[in-house]
Design a protein around this motif. Structure first.
Motif: not given
Ligand code: TXA
Ligand code: MG
Length: 327
Positions: A89-91, A54-60, A189-192, A137-139, A106-111, A216-221
Motif C-alpha cells: 500500500l502506497t499512501l 513523474h513522481p517517485l514513491i519513497v520507501h521507509l 485509489i489512484l492505482r489498484p 524507488a520506482p519499479s 513539483g507537486q505538494d504531495t508525496v507517495g 488529482a496528482p499525476r500517476v504514471s501507472g
Molecule cells: O509496488 C510498488 O509501488 C513499486 C515498488 C518498487 O515499491 N513501486 C512502483 O513505483 O510501482 P513506480 O514509480 O513504478 O510507480 C509509482 C507510481 C507512479 O505511477 C507515480 O506517478 C505514483 O506512484 N506517485 C508517486 N508519487 C505520487 C504522488 N505524490 N502523487 C501521485 N502519484 C504518485
C-alpha cells in the motif's frame, strides 16, 4: 553482479555515495536511490528513461518515519499504516517542505510506503533507521515496460545502469502496490493493487473512491499505455478466446495464449499457458509470463479477460494497460 544477503553494508555504502541499488519488495523490484540526494534521484530517471515530472514513491523502514516526509497526516493514514504496513500500500500525503522536488514532480504531495520484504526492510533500516532517510524507488524497469519480479529481470531491464542488485528471489505479490490518495479529503485509489478496496474500506469505515479527478496528482501507472510487453497483447472475452486463437493461427501467426483453462486442442504455432482461476496466483505469475512470451518471439499474445470482480480489479487494470501499451 547479483549480490548475496550479506552485502547489505555494501548496498548502503553505494546508496550513500549516490549510486543506484535495485532491491526486492513484496510487489516488484524497486530501483533505489537516496531520496535526499538530487543527483541520485536524477540517475533513476536517466536509468529508466522516465519523464522527469513523474513522481517517485519513497520507501521507509516503518511508519514512525512518516512525519519526516509528510505533514497534516490524517488519522486514516495512521490506521491504514497500522493495518497494512509493511505491505503493498502506497499512501499519497501532503509533502513535508524538505522533500525534494525531483521526488514529488513539483507537486505538494508525496507517495510513501513500507514494503514487506525482509531484505528491503533490512536495507531501509540500515540506510535510514537512524537519520530518517528514505529510498526513492520506482519499479526497476525501463519506462512503460513490464515491472521486474526477479533479480534477473532487473538485470535484463537495466544492465549496468544499476550499481548493485540485491537478490531476494521472486516477488510474492507480483504486481505494483495499491496507491491511495489521502491528500485531499476523500480517500481515492489512484492505482489498484492486490490490497483491494474492500480491505481498505474495512479499515476506513467506508469504501474508497476510484480514479483521479482532473486536478488529482499525476500517476504514471495511470497512463493508458504502461506495463507492456514488446509483443502485441490482445485481451479477449474468455468465451471468444478459442475463436480468436484459431483466427490468428489461420492467418499464419505464432501466438501465445494466457488463459485460466488448458487448451482444447494443440497447435505447433501456439504456446498456451494455463494461469488458473485464482487472482492472487495470476498476479504473482503475470509479469514473468509476459517476459517469457516476449522471449518466444510470437506475433501476438492473447489473454482471456479476467472476471469482473473486485479481486481481479488490479490484474484487469494491468492487462488493459499492457494491451494499450503494446500496440
Ligand atoms: O509496488 C510498488 O509501488 C513499486 C515498488 C518498487 O515499491 N513501486 C512502483 O513505483 O510501482 P513506480 O514509480 O513504478 O510507480 C509509482 C507510481 C507512479 O505511477 C507515480 O506517478 C505514483 O506512484 N506517485 C508517486 N508519487 C505520487 C504522488 N505524490 N502523487 C501521485 N502519484 C504518485
Ligand atoms: Mg513502474
Amino acid at each position: 553482479m547479483t549480490a548475496p544477503v550479506a552485502d547489505i553494508p555494501r548496498a548502503v555504502a553505494l546508496l550513500r555515495a549516490g549510486e543506484l541499488v535495485a532491491f526486492p519488495t513484496e510487489t516488484v523490484y524497486g530501483l533505489g536511490a537516496d531520496a535526499g540526494n538530487p543527483g541520485a534521484i536524477a540517475r533513476i530517471f536517466a536509468a529508466k528513461g522516465r519523464p522527469a515530472d513523474h513522481p517517485l514513491i519513497v520507501h521507509l523502514p516503518d511508519a514512525s518515519h512518516l512525519e519526516r516526509w509528510a505533514v497534516d497526516i490524517p488519522e486514516a493514514a495512521r490506521k491504514l499504516a497500522a493495518a497494512f504496513w509493511p505491505g503493498p500500500l502506497t499512501l499519497i500525503l501532503k509533502r513535508h517542505a524538505s522533500v525534494q522536488d525531483a521526488i514529488t514532480g513539483g507537486q505538494d504531495t508525496v507517495g510513501l510506503r513500507v514494503p514487506n520484504h525482509p531484505l528491503a526492510l533490512q536495507l531501509l533500516r540500515e540506510f535510514g533507521g537512524a537519520n530518517g532517510g528514505g529510498l526513492a524507488a520506482p519499479s526497476a524497469n525501463r519506462f512503460g515496460h513490464v515491472s521486474p519480479t526477479t533479480a534477473a529481470h532487473v538485470r535484463e531491464e537495466l544492465g549496468d545502469a544499476v550499481a548493485m542488485i540485491l537478490d531476494g528471489g521472486p516477488c510474492a505479490v507480483g504486481i505494483e502496490s495499491t496507491i491511495l490518495d489521502l491528500s485531499s479529503g476523500e480517500p481515492r485509489i489512484l492505482r489498484p493493487g492486490m490490497l483491494d478496496a474492500d480491505a481498505i474500506g474495512a479499515v476506513l469505515g467506508r469504501p474508497p473512491a476510484f480514479g483521479g479527478e482532473q486536478n488529482a496528482p499525476r500517476v504514471s501507472g495511470s497512463l493508458e499505455a504502461h506495463y507492456a510487453p514488446r509483443t502485441p497483447l490482445r485481451l479477449v472475452a474468455a468465451a471468444d478466446l478459442a475463436t480468436a486463437a484459431r483466427q490468428a493461427l489461420e492467418a499464419g501467426q505464432r501466438i501465445a495464449v494466457l488463459a485460466s483453462e488448458p487448451p482444447v486442442s494443440g497447435d505447433s504455432n501456439m504456446i498456451w499457458s494455463a494461469a488458473g482461476t485464482d487472482a492472487t496466483r495470476f498476479a504473482h505469475d503475470l509479469y514473468a509470463r509476459l517476459r517469457e512470451f516476449d522471449a518466444l518471439d510470437c506475433d501476438l499474445i492473447l489473454v482471456a479477460a479476467p472476471p469482473d470482480a473486485e479481486a481481479w480489479r488490479a490484474v484487469a487494470d494491468r492487462l488493459r494497460r499492457a494491451a494499450a501499451g503494446s500496440k
